[in-house]
Design an enzyme around this catalytic site. Structure first.
Site, mmCIF file in Angstrom:
data_model
loop_
_atom_site.group_PDB
_atom_site.id
_atom_site.type_symbol
_atom_site.label_atom_id
_atom_site.label_comp_id
_atom_site.label_asym_id
_atom_site.label_seq_id
_atom_site.Cartn_x
_atom_site.Cartn_y
_atom_site.Cartn_z
ATOM 1 N N ARG A 1 -36.483 -7.873 33.431
ATOM 2 C CA ARG A 1 -36.050 -7.018 34.856
ATOM 3 C C ARG A 1 -35.347 -8.006 35.960
ATOM 4 N NH1 ARG A 1 -34.351 -2.192 33.075
ATOM 5 N NH2 ARG A 1 -34.897 -1.537 35.296
ATOM 6 N N ARG B 1 -37.147 -16.033 41.731
ATOM 7 C CA ARG B 1 -36.471 -16.953 42.867
ATOM 8 C C ARG B 1 -36.511 -17.594 43.412
ATOM 9 N NH1 ARG B 1 -34.356 -12.152 44.797
ATOM 10 N NH2 ARG B 1 -32.246 -10.613 43.146
ATOM 11 N N ARG C 1 -42.133 7.625 27.431
ATOM 12 C CA ARG C 1 -43.095 7.862 28.309
ATOM 13 C C ARG C 1 -42.939 8.421 29.810
ATOM 14 N NH1 ARG C 1 -47.215 6.915 29.367
ATOM 15 N NH2 ARG C 1 -47.839 5.906 31.274
ATOM 16 N N ARG D 1 -45.918 3.972 42.811
ATOM 17 C CA ARG D 1 -44.824 3.342 44.095
ATOM 18 C C ARG D 1 -44.221 4.940 44.888
ATOM 19 N NH1 ARG D 1 -39.774 1.528 40.250
ATOM 20 N NH2 ARG D 1 -39.810 3.679 39.106
ATOM 21 N N GLU E 1 -44.398 8.851 43.205
ATOM 22 C CA GLU E 1 -45.266 8.866 41.551
ATOM 23 C C GLU E 1 -46.302 8.071 40.735
ATOM 24 O OE1 GLU E 1 -40.749 6.368 40.961
ATOM 25 O OE2 GLU E 1 -41.756 5.640 39.023
ATOM 26 N N TYR F 1 -32.973 1.325 26.815
ATOM 27 C CA TYR F 1 -33.332 1.381 28.740
ATOM 28 C C TYR F 1 -32.696 1.168 29.396
ATOM 29 C CZ TYR F 1 -36.724 0.165 32.323
ATOM 30 O OH TYR F 1 -37.914 0.007 33.601
ATOM 31 N N ASP G 1 -29.812 1.481 32.642
ATOM 32 C CA ASP G 1 -29.967 1.139 33.425
ATOM 33 C C ASP G 1 -28.596 1.912 33.954
ATOM 34 O OD1 ASP G 1 -31.988 -0.506 35.093
ATOM 35 O OD2 ASP G 1 -30.548 -1.868 35.185
HETATM 36 N N1 UDP Z 1 -43.165 -4.114 37.510
HETATM 37 C C1 UDP Z 1 -44.106 -4.852 37.814
HETATM 38 N N2 UDP Z 1 -44.673 -5.048 39.575
HETATM 39 C C2 UDP Z 1 -43.990 -4.094 40.287
HETATM 40 C C3 UDP Z 1 -42.080 -3.612 40.036
HETATM 41 C C4 UDP Z 1 -42.280 -3.527 38.791
HETATM 42 O O1 UDP Z 1 -45.122 -5.368 37.387
HETATM 43 O O2 UDP Z 1 -44.246 -4.558 41.940
HETATM 44 C C5 UDP Z 1 -42.756 -4.425 35.979
HETATM 45 C C6 UDP Z 1 -43.019 -3.577 35.765
HETATM 46 O O3 UDP Z 1 -43.801 -3.934 34.141
HETATM 47 C C7 UDP Z 1 -41.911 -2.319 35.063
HETATM 48 C C8 UDP Z 1 -41.398 -3.364 35.338
HETATM 49 O O4 UDP Z 1 -41.485 -4.653 36.437
HETATM 50 O O5 UDP Z 1 -41.702 -1.750 33.930
HETATM 51 C C9 UDP Z 1 -39.895 -2.697 35.629
HETATM 52 O O6 UDP Z 1 -39.693 -2.098 36.729
HETATM 53 P P1 UDP Z 1 -38.779 -1.207 37.406
HETATM 54 O O7 UDP Z 1 -38.462 -1.529 38.830
HETATM 55 O O8 UDP Z 1 -37.546 -1.960 37.205
HETATM 56 O O9 UDP Z 1 -38.442 -0.341 36.502
HETATM 57 P P2 UDP Z 1 -37.625 1.664 37.009
HETATM 58 O O10 UDP Z 1 -37.582 1.144 38.303
HETATM 59 O O11 UDP Z 1 -36.836 0.811 36.290
HETATM 60 O O12 UDP Z 1 -38.796 2.097 36.921
#
Ligand code: UDP
Length: 376
Positions: A173, A177, A250, A281, A301, A357, A359
């Site tokens: 996901r 870059r 989850r 986060r 969170e 999952y 978006d």
């Molecule tokens: N992820 C990570 N480090 C980060 C942010 C995301 O390893 O700092 C990985 C983690 O495995 C997570 C996935 O990227 O489950 C998807 O993150 P995203 O932020 O897209 O998830 P959402 O916002 O849907 O919770």
């Protein structure tokens, strides 16, 4: 005798919002039943001191699907918010997603070639092996150092299991870059609705009869008699009383605080990527809308194992659960094809109905394509 409706929409999130909107435009009647005391599903925002608080987790709208963007933009105006989270690893700050700013901070490399060389040397152990799990996928994309500091801890907290037991697609996901571009998404369109998500939600459900605080599964017989068709966006395994077993989810726990400061962290999203910090986060909601309020609202969170009574935020799309979902999907098909003439058809949609999952834009796209078929 209660009114009879064309549609009974179970759950008032984005999927049913899109269906409601198009059904109403066709002159169809809709009854919406929602378990919570408000509509909007997980994009619902609560107003705290003029700040729109994303009560069920941060939602940033992004899409490359022109049709979805045009549809969403016809409901509300979007601001220019661009998601650029930062990662805090034990006090070290890195830009996300993985880009030249991240590589420079991690290794001091300056050019894309230097970064490629560094990552190449760190993924040597992977050789040309096809990544079989999230750990292998992550190392193969960004090397050992970034995996250890920015991915492993965060991911294991979020999913409650070892990265070697998680599917590779989750990490795909995130963009990688070789440019100095901190935009978290590759999509063409991005923003937050001006006035908050509730503006969009109100528009979607305009003209529907709405019953909040109503649990469809507890009154399914009476409610099902009220409509010709049912669009169910709750969890598919719950619909069938878990007859084939429980799908895994989850959950999350949010700790929200109103603070008497203008700016707490200088960014909407800060990820805490070490294993020890218990939350993944901190969201500072005002930054989604460039807020200038005197105060601020932050939310920590915490990932959580799902237990009955909690919210099902993420489906766990591993092989075992996917197989079980497939059984439920077939069961739904059979139920519909063997139903009697006066029983309504039940369509399953959305993150929980389709156990996917998704978006926001993908939920909207899925609902739009349902509407194409339904209202052709
Ligand atoms: N992820 C990570 N480090 C980060 C942010 C995301 O390893 O700092 C990985 C983690 O495995 C997570 C996935 O990227 O489950 C998807 O993150 P995203 O932020 O897209 O998830 P959402 O916002 O849907 O919770």
């Amino acid at each position: 005798m209660m009114k009879h409706y064309d549609y009974l929409l179970v759950g008032a999130g984005l999927y049913n919002g899109v269906v409601a909107y198009h059904a109403r435009r066709q002159g169809k009647s809709c009854l919406v039943v929602e378990k919570r005391d408000h509509i909007g599903g997980n994009v619902y925002c609560e107003d705290v001191e003029g700040i729109h608080v994303h009560k069920y987790g941060a939602h940033i709208f992004h899409t490359s699907d022109k049709r979805v963007w045009e549809f969403a933009s016809s409901l509300c105006e979007f601001n220019r918010f661009t998601n650029s989270p930062i990662a805090n690893y034990k006090g070290e700050i890195y830009n996300m997603p993985f880009n030249m700013n991240t590589f420079n901070k991690m290794w001091g490399v300056i050019t894309p070639d230097e970064a490629r060389e560094k990552i190449e040397s760190q993924r040597a152990a992977m050789a040309s092996k096809e990544p079989a799990n999230l750990e292998e996928q992550a190392i193969s994309l960004v090397g050992e150092d970034i995996y250890k500091k920015l991915i492993k801890g965060y991911t294991e907290k979020q999913w409650g299991r070892d990265c070697r037991d998680l599917p590779a697609f989750i990490i795909k996901r995130l963009p990688v870059r070789y440019t100095y571009d901190n935009n978290y998404f590759n999509d063409s369109f991005q923003g937050i609705p001006i006035g908050g998500y509730n503006v969009m939600i109100e528009k979607l459900f305009e003209g529907c009869d709405i019953m909040c605080g109503c649990d469809f599964l507890k009154e399914r017989k009476e409610l099902s008699a009220l409509a010709d068709r049912i669009i169910y966006t709750g969890a598919i395994d719950e619909f069938f009383d878990h007859s084939e077993g429980e799908l895994e989810y989850r959950s999350l726990r949010f700790e929200t605080e109103l603070l008497p400061v203008r700016d707490y962290q200088g960014n909407a999203v800060v990820n805490y990527t070490d294993r020890e910090t218990p939350f993944t986060r901190i969201i500072e909601h005002k930054h989604f809308e460039f807020g200038t309020q005197e105060k601020t609202v932050i939310t920590r969170e915490y990932p959580a194992d799902y237990r009955p009574g909690m919210e099902k935020y993420y489906p766990v799309n591993d092989e075992k659960n996917q197989k079980l979902y497939e059984i439920y999907r077939k069961k739904a098909e059979e139920m519909n094809s063997s139903r009697s003439k006066d029983e309504p058809e039940v369509i399953f949609g959305g993150r929980l109905g389709e156990y996917k999952y998704y978006d926001m834009d993908k939920v909207i796209a899925s609902a739009l394509s349902f509407c194409d078929r339904e209202f052709a």
